[in-house]
Design an enzyme around this catalytic site. Structure first.
Site, PDB file in Angstrom:
ATOM      1  CG  ASP A   1      -1.739   1.171   1.413  1.00  0.00           C
ATOM      2  OD1 ASP A   1      -2.281   1.658   0.405  1.00  0.00           O
ATOM      3  OD2 ASP A   1      -1.874   1.645   2.549  1.00  0.00           O
TER       4      ASP A   1
ATOM      5  CG  ASP B   1      -1.959   7.537   0.526  1.00  0.00           C
ATOM      6  OD1 ASP B   1      -1.068   8.357   0.287  1.00  0.00           O
ATOM      7  OD2 ASP B   1      -2.940   7.349  -0.224  1.00  0.00           O
TER       8      ASP B   1
ATOM      9  CG  ASP C   1      -2.678   2.403   6.489  1.00  0.00           C
ATOM     10  OD1 ASP C   1      -2.624   2.190   5.261  1.00  0.00           O
ATOM     11  OD2 ASP C   1      -3.330   3.346   6.978  1.00  0.00           O
TER      12      ASP C   1
END
Lengths: 175, 175
Positions: B7, B9, B134
């Protein structure tokens, strides 16, 4: 619910036809899709015009003006009732096309949620049961079953189930 | 060769910190990442400022100025020697971010081929062995093994293997 990934250019979007329209207008030519039988776009265009044609893809307006492939809207709306439909476009080749492609999908396929749109390079990253694509390279790397959507350049390919148009896609998945 | 999807961000890009920096400057506040313990960004920002902060994401400059997550560049370069590394970003929430995110990756992770970048919405579409993310929602829908990268908002989550930083990612995949 099974999942179908659908390619954009030459399957949902009549991209090469739009290229030819611009090319014919710019150079007073009369190249048709039929002339591209078994060939890629650049095989049918004089080498000295390749750079000119490449530059079409740098314009956001180029993508905005591409015509929808005949029958694709109604067909995909029907498919979406029985399958998880994702649009999977190899947009990384032309990074300037992201926003224009996204907007084009919103205009012509407003019933598809944005979360079902994928821009990628290598389609081996796609987890789906089926991939409908005109590009043999994408079908070869895909992990599910590849369905070849007929286009001028893939006419001699024999390794995949083939659909020639959107009514045939519906017949395959909905009958 | 196994495949790791990563991922962007809050894993490669310190996006929320950049948001807080702008927010603190605009409103003379002193909100820190520590204040977001167990919270999302918008839980720590006064409701009357939400629209102002949402507008940060509409600017291409916003993405260009995001800092790289500490240790991510060297770690991903090492991972790429033993795994197929793909960057998978849920960019469909903010369609204007496509080009800026693509350029940011080219600047900070020039060793990653463009074909290994994926912009999507629903990460269930990703075919990989691991997803380092996250966002719990992404890990839940992913078909492989989800690895939770610690961020302020996921601190109470217990359902996934957790990595707290990039040295821990390397320890997990390279030791």
């Amino acid at each position: 619910m099974k999942r179908i990934a659908i390619d954009m250019d030459e399957v949902m979007a009549n991209t090469v036809q739009h290229c030819l329209d611009l090319y014919n207008a710019d150079f007073e030519k009369h190249v048709t899709l039929a002339d591209l039988h078994g060939l890629g776009l650049f095989d049918a265009i004089a080498a000295e015009h390749h750079l000119h044609v490449c530059r079409y893809f740098e314009s956001e307006m180029f993508f905005a003006n591409i015509q929808v492939m005949e029958g694709s809207q109604a067909a995909i709306q029907e498919l979406a009732k029985k399958y998880e439909v994702f649009v999977v476009s190899a947009a990384m080749d032309v990074p300037k096309s992201f926003s224009a492609k996204f907007e084009w999908l919103g205009v012509h396929f407003p019933f598809l949620p944005p979360g079902r749109i994928v821009f990628c390079g290598d389609k081996s990253i796609i987890a789906a049961d089926y991939l409908v694509d005109d590009n043999v390279r994408n079908l070869l790397s895909f992990g599910g079953e590849g369905i070849l959507f007929t286009a001028h350049h893939n006419i001699r390919e024999t390794r995949f189930r083939r659909v020639n148009n959107w009514p045939e896609v519906c017949a395959l998945f909905l009958s």
